[in-house]
Scaffold this motif. Sequence first.
Motif, PDB file in Angstrom:
ATOM      1  N   LEU A  88       7.166   7.657  10.312  1.00  0.00           N
ATOM      2  CA  LEU A  88       7.882   6.598   9.431  1.00  0.00           C
ATOM      3  C   LEU A  88       7.362   6.817   8.008  1.00  0.00           C
ATOM      4  O   LEU A  88       6.171   7.261   7.929  1.00  0.00           O
ATOM      5  N   ALA A  89       8.326   6.412   7.347  1.00  0.00           N
ATOM      6  CA  ALA A  89       8.259   6.926   5.967  1.00  0.00           C
ATOM      7  C   ALA A  89       7.807   5.139   5.136  1.00  0.00           C
ATOM      8  O   ALA A  89       7.123   5.142   4.392  1.00  0.00           O
ATOM      9  N   VAL A  90       8.256   4.070   5.459  1.00  0.00           N
ATOM     10  CA  VAL A  90       8.574   2.979   4.906  1.00  0.00           C
ATOM     11  C   VAL A  90       8.390   2.268   5.403  1.00  0.00           C
ATOM     12  O   VAL A  90       9.346   1.959   7.002  1.00  0.00           O
ATOM     13  N   VAL A  91       7.804   0.822   5.418  1.00  0.00           N
ATOM     14  CA  VAL A  91       7.578  -0.282   6.956  1.00  0.00           C
ATOM     15  C   VAL A  91       7.629  -1.550   6.256  1.00  0.00           C
ATOM     16  O   VAL A  91       6.188  -1.571   4.800  1.00  0.00           O
ATOM     17  N   VAL A  92       8.492  -2.677   5.529  1.00  0.00           N
ATOM     18  CA  VAL A  92       7.860  -3.579   4.052  1.00  0.00           C
ATOM     19  C   VAL A  92       8.690  -4.894   5.791  1.00  0.00           C
ATOM     20  O   VAL A  92       9.586  -4.243   6.680  1.00  0.00           O
ATOM     21  N   ALA A  93       8.081  -5.907   6.076  1.00  0.00           N
ATOM     22  CA  ALA A  93       8.169  -7.152   6.504  1.00  0.00           C
ATOM     23  C   ALA A  93       8.100  -8.369   5.654  1.00  0.00           C
ATOM     24  O   ALA A  93       7.567  -8.519   4.703  1.00  0.00           O
ATOM     25  N   VAL A  94       9.027  -9.052   5.988  1.00  0.00           N
ATOM     26  CA  VAL A  94       8.835 -10.533   5.258  1.00  0.00           C
ATOM     27  C   VAL A  94       9.011 -11.711   6.129  1.00  0.00           C
ATOM     28  O   VAL A  94      10.155 -11.854   7.210  1.00  0.00           O
ATOM     29  N   ALA A  95       8.656 -12.667   6.190  1.00  0.00           N
ATOM     30  CA  ALA A  95       8.311 -13.937   6.288  1.00  0.00           C
ATOM     31  C   ALA A  95       9.186 -15.037   6.047  1.00  0.00           C
ATOM     32  O   ALA A  95       8.493 -14.979   4.678  1.00  0.00           O
ATOM     33  N   SER A 147       5.662  11.712  -2.674  1.00  0.00           N
ATOM     34  CA  SER A 147       4.642  12.222  -3.997  1.00  0.00           C
ATOM     35  C   SER A 147       4.612  11.031  -4.674  1.00  0.00           C
ATOM     36  O   SER A 147       6.162  10.248  -5.018  1.00  0.00           O
ATOM     37  N   CYS A 148       3.782  10.617  -5.266  1.00  0.00           N
ATOM     38  CA  CYS A 148       4.221   9.398  -6.414  1.00  0.00           C
ATOM     39  C   CYS A 148       3.610   9.344  -7.472  1.00  0.00           C
ATOM     40  O   CYS A 148       1.893   9.714  -7.335  1.00  0.00           O
ATOM     41  N   HIS A 149       3.928   8.320  -8.367  1.00  0.00           N
ATOM     42  CA  HIS A 149       3.593   8.417  -9.301  1.00  0.00           C
ATOM     43  C   HIS A 149       1.887   7.221  -9.170  1.00  0.00           C
ATOM     44  O   HIS A 149       2.474   6.441  -8.235  1.00  0.00           O
ATOM     45  N   GLY A 175       1.254  -0.921  -0.025  1.00  0.00           N
ATOM     46  CA  GLY A 175      -0.194   0.075   0.146  1.00  0.00           C
ATOM     47  C   GLY A 175       0.736   1.128  -0.146  1.00  0.00           C
ATOM     48  O   GLY A 175       1.943   1.437   0.716  1.00  0.00           O
ATOM     49  N   ILE A 176       0.163   2.753  -0.348  1.00  0.00           N
ATOM     50  CA  ILE A 176       0.805   3.720  -0.495  1.00  0.00           C
ATOM     51  C   ILE A 176      -0.501   4.463   0.542  1.00  0.00           C
ATOM     52  O   ILE A 176      -1.978   4.538   0.191  1.00  0.00           O
ATOM     53  N   ARG A 177       0.139   5.052   1.503  1.00  0.00           N
ATOM     54  CA  ARG A 177      -0.523   5.631   2.255  1.00  0.00           C
ATOM     55  C   ARG A 177      -0.332   7.030   2.455  1.00  0.00           C
ATOM     56  O   ARG A 177       0.738   7.504   2.418  1.00  0.00           O
ATOM     57  N   GLU A 178      -1.417   7.597   2.949  1.00  0.00           N
ATOM     58  CA  GLU A 178      -1.642   9.409   3.058  1.00  0.00           C
ATOM     59  C   GLU A 178      -1.243   9.597   4.551  1.00  0.00           C
ATOM     60  O   GLU A 178      -1.424  10.599   5.704  1.00  0.00           O
ATOM     61  N   THR A 179      -1.758   8.201   5.437  1.00  0.00           N
ATOM     62  CA  THR A 179      -2.034   8.906   7.008  1.00  0.00           C
ATOM     63  C   THR A 179      -0.982   7.400   7.168  1.00  0.00           C
ATOM     64  O   THR A 179      -0.225   7.070   6.604  1.00  0.00           O
ATOM     65  N   ARG A 219       4.569   6.046   2.518  1.00  0.00           N
ATOM     66  CA  ARG A 219       3.696   6.692   3.361  1.00  0.00           C
ATOM     67  C   ARG A 219       3.652   8.468   2.039  1.00  0.00           C
ATOM     68  O   ARG A 219       4.796   7.879   1.988  1.00  0.00           O
ATOM     69  N   VAL A 220       2.881   9.010   1.700  1.00  0.00           N
ATOM     70  CA  VAL A 220       2.872   9.703   0.916  1.00  0.00           C
ATOM     71  C   VAL A 220       2.369  11.189   1.194  1.00  0.00           C
ATOM     72  O   VAL A 220       1.347  10.866   2.531  1.00  0.00           O
TER      73      VAL A 220
END
Length: 153
Positions: free
Chosen positions: A105-112, A66-68, A21-25, A96-97
């Motif tokens: 927080l600008a980005v959160v990623v996780a991998v299991a 900002s994003c495309h 997701g891209i989030r504004e919140t 985040r945008v």
Amino acid sequence: MAQTNDHPGERAAQDPIKLIGIRETPLSVDEVFRAVGDDAAGGVALFVGTVRNHDGGADVDALGYSCHPSAEAEMRRIAEKVVADHPVRALAAVHRVGDLRVGDLAVVVAVACPHRAEAFDACRKLIDDLKHEVPIWKHQKFSDGTEEWVGAC
């Protein structure tokens, strides 16, 4: 005990992409961590990117992302590649945008994955490729009144 791929839990899951997701919140580490919960995963690697107070020797007061319109689809494409190349049980990534402050927080990623080394490798590949390939741009505002745009790709 020797590691084998005979058990289904040692392989990638059928549909491991749980959240993109891209989030504004504001972003939630807990949401991302919960999204990758998997009983067959022995390792979860999580990366949190935050807004720091400096860049290139200059003090940063604030920034905006900002994003495309294709950014979320590009995130999914990268996630699919990581899943194809690693034994991922679950994967989640949100960016985040909008206007952010230092510490946000600008980005959160996780991998299991079944094992920790696989989780670290997959998580590093995910965040590195997101940063380099997803069309998200950062507009930094410095304390001295100057500003710059930084492109992700």
